[in-house]
Enzyme design. Structure first.
Site, mmCIF file in Angstrom:
data_model
loop_
_atom_site.group_PDB
_atom_site.id
_atom_site.type_symbol
_atom_site.label_atom_id
_atom_site.label_comp_id
_atom_site.label_asym_id
_atom_site.label_seq_id
_atom_site.Cartn_x
_atom_site.Cartn_y
_atom_site.Cartn_z
ATOM 1 N N TYR A 151 0.799 -1.050 -0.009
ATOM 2 C CA TYR A 151 0.023 -0.176 -0.116
ATOM 3 C C TYR A 151 0.974 1.447 0.018
ATOM 4 O O TYR A 151 1.743 1.446 0.578
ATOM 5 C CB TYR A 151 -0.861 0.055 1.201
ATOM 6 C CG TYR A 151 -1.921 1.214 1.244
ATOM 7 C CD1 TYR A 151 -2.988 1.507 0.685
ATOM 8 C CD2 TYR A 151 -1.526 2.148 2.253
ATOM 9 C CE1 TYR A 151 -3.669 2.632 0.632
ATOM 10 C CE2 TYR A 151 -2.254 3.356 2.368
ATOM 11 C CZ TYR A 151 -3.305 3.591 1.443
ATOM 12 O OH TYR A 151 -4.301 4.761 1.784
ATOM 13 N N ASP A 246 9.443 2.404 -0.622
ATOM 14 C CA ASP A 246 8.606 3.177 0.532
ATOM 15 C C ASP A 246 8.968 2.813 1.962
ATOM 16 O O ASP A 246 8.305 1.719 2.326
ATOM 17 C CB ASP A 246 7.306 2.695 0.120
ATOM 18 C CG ASP A 246 6.097 3.535 0.708
ATOM 19 O OD1 ASP A 246 6.255 3.928 1.814
ATOM 20 O OD2 ASP A 246 4.623 3.369 0.222
ATOM 21 N N LYS A 278 5.066 9.110 9.079
ATOM 22 C CA LYS A 278 4.909 8.440 10.415
ATOM 23 C C LYS A 278 5.738 9.063 11.335
ATOM 24 O O LYS A 278 5.665 10.164 11.837
ATOM 25 C CB LYS A 278 4.755 7.081 10.267
ATOM 26 C CG LYS A 278 3.642 6.507 9.252
ATOM 27 C CD LYS A 278 3.136 5.217 9.360
ATOM 28 C CE LYS A 278 2.248 4.680 8.562
ATOM 29 N NZ LYS A 278 0.690 5.216 8.728
#
Length: 441
Positions: A151, A246, A278
């Site tokens: 994702y 990623d 994050k």
């Protein structure tokens, strides 16, 4: 799926959910929060401190979400709080450059050796979207390769076989996405080197980039098999395509330098671009993409690839991110791994005692417990688990005061603030949760 009766008071969360549904689709602002995968009512959180959440009904819960990763130091860490208060006292947003964004960029570059320059943005989705645009602008090609179960945010071209919320809700791969967008995306099985080599043999001259989660955490934690990351670099280099790693989830969470710090630079060379989020925002909306300086030079205002954001490098978010990264010292990571190991070992022992099939997989201190016996190497493997058993396990843990990720397709997170009291609550809850998982619907 049957949902065990709640032993904690949830009346206020129920009432807030009803109000929220009237003004917010599904009552939530990010789908996995809705508890659709596990049933029941999501807890509306009123406050948090250290390893604890307190919901609007006053229930105190051990937090194994950590805001899906960012709260690596724990909630309301004093150093981060001081940095935020100081920055906010100077102003919330300037719309101009400020020193804080320079300091944060310097910290990221110092930690991840292959990253020579970064551009700050406001979300992981924005980071991956911008990295894809930059890769296309740099190579002059259009096709992107991604992997099933990885994702990369809700970017149109990448929201295909995407794992996480998509896996949880079994949504169509491309709902709302024009066909001509997905036509430029090739989805391959994760950890399948032969499939990678085959698609490049057929279409290598059209491919701008391969994007991959460094160690996927959005179909549960599924680390790359030995040789896979090196194959990504070798194949992309041979065909003039870029490799985008990623690290929105793993960045600065797995180690000081993220997954790269654990796995090391591939023998064939480092990825060309990275995305971060994050942890680097410390709980605030902040993310980044970066990599080789010659590629980053294609971004406006130096180059022709346009990317902009009014809140990019926001001074308060930059202060939170910088304070968090400075708190992520070398000694933090062994403590995180030791804490995570205590939890995972206790959970595995409890599930084994009740005969519940499961396997535990790791990326640094990130881990997932899959409710199946065999290792998970692909998205298909992740989907072939007993999600109903996870739902029963989840609610038994929640009833006992432990908030797990509300999906079998997510990673579990710990923080430096998880202490003996928090661990005792978790380990005490596990035997009953394992019995619930073993029970038939």
């Amino acid at each position: 799926m049957s949902v065990p009766s709640q032993t904690l008071t949830t009346a206020s969360s129920h009432a807030l959910l009803a109000r929220a549904r009237a003004v917010i689709p599904g009552g939530v602002n990010s789908p996995v929060r809705a508890f659709r995968a596990v049933g029941g009512t999501p807890r509306f959180i009123a406050s948090a401190h250290g390893p604890w959440l307190v919901d609007v009904d006053g229930n105190r819960l051990v937090d194994l979400l950590c805001s899906w990763g960012p709260m690596i130091l724990g909630h309301r860490h004093p150093d981060v709080l001081d940095a935020v208060n100081h920055a906010a006292a100077q102003g919330f947003s300037f719309g101009t450059p400020s020193e804080g964004e320079v300091l944060l960029a310097e910290e990221i570059v110092a930690r991840v050796a292959p990253v020579e320059q970064v551009r700050l943005v406001s979300s992981g989705t924005e980071a991956t979207m911008s990295a894809i645009r930059l890769a296309r602008g740099f190579t002059g090609r259009d096709v992107i390769v991604k992997f099933a179960g990885c994702y990369h945010g809700h970017v149109d071209a990448l929201l295909a076989a995407a794992g996480s919320g998509v896996a949880t809700f079994a949504l169509p791969d491309s709902a709302g996405v024009p066909a001509d967008m997905t036509a430029e995306t090739i989805v391959l099985p994760y950890n399948d080197i032969a499939a990678l080599e085959a698609v490049f043999a057929a279409r290598g001259g059209e491919i701008a980039a391969v994007i991959t989660e460094a160690a996927p955490g959005n179909m549960g934690v599924v680390p790359p098999v030995v040789g896979f990351t090196d194959a990504l670099r070798r194949v992309t280099s041979a065909h003039g395509a870029l490799l985008i790693s990623d690290e929105v989830m793993t960045g600065f969470r797995c180690s000081r330098a993220g997954w790269l710090g654990l796995e090391g630079v591939p023998a064939a060379g480092a990825p060309d671009l990275f995305t971060f989020g994050k942890v680097m925002g410390g709980g605030f909306p902040a993310a980044a993409f970066g990599g080789r300086a010659d590629i980053m030079a294609h971004l406006a205002p130096e180059g022709p690839v346009y990317q902009a954001g009014t809140l990019s490098g926001n001074p308060v978010a930059a202060a939170a991110g910088l304070a968090t990264l400075r708190g992520c010292t070398e000694d933090l990571y062994p403590r995180l791994e030791a804490t995570a190991t205590v939890i995972a070992d206790a959970a595995s022992a409890a599930l084994t005692a009740e005969g519940v099939p499961h396997t535990v997989q790791w990326a640094g201190s990130m881990f997932s417990i899959f409710f199946r016996e065999d290792p998970v190497r692909t998205y298909a493997d992740a989907r072939a688990q007993d999600t109903a058993a996870f739902g029963r396990f989840f609610h038994a843990m929640l009833d006992a005061g432990v908030h797990l990720p509300p999906s079998a397709f997510e990673a579990w997170f710990v923080s430096g603030a998880h202490d003996d009291e928090a661990l005792d609550v978790i380990t005490t809850a596990l035997p009953a949760a394992a019995r619930a998982a073993a029970a038939a619907d």
